[in-house]
Design a protein around this motif. Sequence first.
Motif, short mmCIF file in Angstrom:
data_model
loop_
_atom_site.label_atom_id
_atom_site.label_comp_id
_atom_site.label_asym_id
_atom_site.label_seq_id
_atom_site.Cartn_x
_atom_site.Cartn_y
_atom_site.Cartn_z
N VAL A 130 -29.96 51.60 52.02
CA VAL A 130 -28.63 51.13 51.63
C VAL A 130 -28.78 50.18 50.44
O VAL A 130 -29.12 49.02 50.61
CB VAL A 130 -27.93 50.42 52.81
N LEU A 131 -28.54 50.67 49.26
CA LEU A 131 -28.63 49.85 48.06
C LEU A 131 -27.32 49.12 47.84
O LEU A 131 -26.25 49.62 48.15
CB LEU A 131 -28.93 50.74 46.85
N GLU A 132 -27.40 47.90 47.32
CA GLU A 132 -26.22 47.11 47.05
C GLU A 132 -26.15 46.83 45.56
O GLU A 132 -27.00 46.15 45.01
CB GLU A 132 -26.28 45.79 47.85
N SER A 133 -25.15 47.37 44.91
CA SER A 133 -25.02 47.21 43.47
C SER A 133 -23.70 46.52 43.15
O SER A 133 -22.66 46.86 43.71
CB SER A 133 -25.06 48.59 42.79
N SER A 134 -23.76 45.52 42.26
CA SER A 134 -22.57 44.77 41.88
C SER A 134 -22.55 44.55 40.38
O SER A 134 -23.61 44.43 39.75
CB SER A 134 -22.55 43.40 42.59
N PRO A 135 -21.36 44.48 39.77
CA PRO A 135 -21.28 44.22 38.33
C PRO A 135 -21.99 42.92 37.98
O PRO A 135 -21.89 41.92 38.72
CB PRO A 135 -19.77 44.11 38.09
N ALA A 136 -22.70 42.92 36.88
CA ALA A 136 -23.55 41.78 36.53
C ALA A 136 -22.78 40.47 36.41
O ALA A 136 -23.32 39.41 36.74
CB ALA A 136 -24.30 42.07 35.24
N HIS A 137 -21.53 40.52 35.95
CA HIS A 137 -20.80 39.27 35.71
C HIS A 137 -20.37 38.57 36.99
O HIS A 137 -19.95 37.41 36.95
CB HIS A 137 -19.56 39.54 34.85
N ALA A 138 -20.52 39.24 38.15
CA ALA A 138 -20.01 38.68 39.41
C ALA A 138 -21.11 38.14 40.31
O ALA A 138 -20.83 37.68 41.42
CB ALA A 138 -19.20 39.73 40.16
N THR A 139 -22.37 38.19 39.87
CA THR A 139 -23.47 37.71 40.69
C THR A 139 -24.39 36.81 39.89
O THR A 139 -24.50 36.93 38.67
CB THR A 139 -24.31 38.89 41.24
N ALA A 140 -25.08 35.93 40.59
CA ALA A 140 -26.05 35.06 39.92
C ALA A 140 -27.20 35.88 39.36
O ALA A 140 -27.66 35.65 38.24
CB ALA A 140 -26.57 34.01 40.90
N SER A 141 -27.69 36.85 40.14
CA SER A 141 -28.80 37.69 39.67
C SER A 141 -28.41 38.49 38.44
O SER A 141 -29.20 38.63 37.50
CB SER A 141 -29.24 38.64 40.79
N GLY A 142 -27.19 39.02 38.45
CA GLY A 142 -26.72 39.80 37.30
C GLY A 142 -26.55 38.94 36.07
O GLY A 142 -26.95 39.33 34.96
N LYS A 143 -25.97 37.76 36.24
CA LYS A 143 -25.73 36.88 35.09
C LYS A 143 -27.04 36.37 34.50
O LYS A 143 -27.17 36.28 33.27
CB LYS A 143 -24.84 35.71 35.50
N VAL A 144 -28.00 36.04 35.37
CA VAL A 144 -29.24 35.50 34.83
C VAL A 144 -30.04 36.57 34.09
O VAL A 144 -30.73 36.28 33.11
CB VAL A 144 -30.10 34.86 35.95
N ALA A 145 -29.92 37.83 34.53
CA ALA A 145 -30.58 38.92 33.81
C ALA A 145 -29.85 39.22 32.51
O ALA A 145 -30.48 39.41 31.46
CB ALA A 145 -30.65 40.17 34.68
N LEU A 146 -28.53 39.25 32.57
CA LEU A 146 -27.72 39.53 31.38
C LEU A 146 -27.94 38.47 30.30
O LEU A 146 -28.01 38.79 29.11
CB LEU A 146 -26.24 39.59 31.76
N ALA A 147 -28.07 37.22 30.71
CA ALA A 147 -28.18 36.11 29.76
C ALA A 147 -29.38 36.24 28.84
O ALA A 147 -29.35 35.78 27.69
CB ALA A 147 -28.25 34.78 30.51
N PHE A 148 -30.45 36.89 29.32
CA PHE A 148 -31.68 36.98 28.54
C PHE A 148 -31.87 38.35 27.87
O PHE A 148 -32.97 38.68 27.42
CB PHE A 148 -32.88 36.65 29.42
N GLN A 149 -30.79 39.12 27.77
CA GLN A 149 -30.83 40.39 27.05
C GLN A 149 -30.60 40.15 25.56
O GLN A 149 -30.11 39.09 25.16
CB GLN A 149 -29.77 41.35 27.59
N PRO A 150 -30.94 41.11 24.71
CA PRO A 150 -30.66 40.98 23.28
C PRO A 150 -29.15 40.77 23.04
O PRO A 150 -28.32 41.21 23.84
CB PRO A 150 -31.13 42.31 22.70
N ALA A 151 -28.83 40.11 21.94
CA ALA A 151 -27.44 39.78 21.64
C ALA A 151 -26.54 41.02 21.62
O ALA A 151 -25.40 40.99 22.11
CB ALA A 151 -27.36 39.05 20.30
N ALA A 152 -27.05 42.12 21.07
CA ALA A 152 -26.23 43.34 20.99
C ALA A 152 -25.88 43.86 22.38
O ALA A 152 -24.77 44.34 22.63
CB ALA A 152 -26.98 44.42 20.21
N ALA A 153 -26.84 43.77 23.31
CA ALA A 153 -26.59 44.24 24.68
C ALA A 153 -25.56 43.35 25.37
O ALA A 153 -24.70 43.84 26.11
CB ALA A 153 -27.90 44.24 25.47
N ILE A 154 -25.64 42.05 25.11
CA ILE A 154 -24.65 41.13 25.69
C ILE A 154 -23.26 41.41 25.13
O ILE A 154 -22.27 41.45 25.87
CB ILE A 154 -25.06 39.67 25.42
#
Length: 255
Positions: A130-154
């Motif tokens: 049972v995998l649990e997937s959530s939009p990155a902007h709604a979780t701490a794990s998603g936000k912390v991963a998104l924050a360190f992506q290249p500017a274009a990806a953000i």
Amino acid sequence: MSSENLKSLAKVVAILDCFSEYDRKLSVSEIAKRLDLPRPTVHRIMRTMRDLGMVEQERERDQYRLGMKLFELGTTVLASMDLHREAKDSVEALTRASGQTVHLSVFDGKSSTVINRTDPDGRRVNTLIVLESSPAHATASGKVALAFQPAAAIDRFLARKLVRLAPNTICDPDLLKAELTKIRRTGYALDDEELTPGTSCVAAPIRNSQGSVFAAISVSGDTEKVSGDRIPAFAELVTHHANTVSLRLGFRPET
């Protein structure tokens, strides 16, 4: 592989990308409209994908959903990932030290997917089933991963519709961008009841051998237990274990 075959493969991938946790079932017409492709072309591709088990067709409706073949491939990938093996000890140690639920998540550019969860009572949840997937902007794990992506990806992510999943979900692109800047400065992210009311979370990024952030580890619990003056201690714990996992994966910080 011929250029024609490559084009067909690209269309298959584009079709798969149309599905999400919000669009679990789609018709041929809906997919054709989203991809600006002729309906007969999409219909032909969907038939082939159905025969291969990549999608399943509703019995009485012209709608499709993702098939079990993709699940089988996904679980094979997850089971063989170095992350699972290298993070096992840290997940268990962090659970004991924090007394909270610990999540190990991977980031795909849009969502954060939990691949391992251990509760403080020692119970391990089999997230290969049972995998649990959530939009990155709604979780701490998603936000912390998104924050360190290249500017274009953000920027691409911020251009998407930010769905509200809880009263505290950050749905304003400017506010989210400011939040990501803060996360890069502090090195960790918070989920202040942004996914589930009553639940808060602290997460830190995990890097691969090339230094790219592709995953995160977090502690999660009742907001009354994961908030206020307890945040610095939790942040120190998750950051320590995230760095440990990163080192085990081959990351070497610049000195």
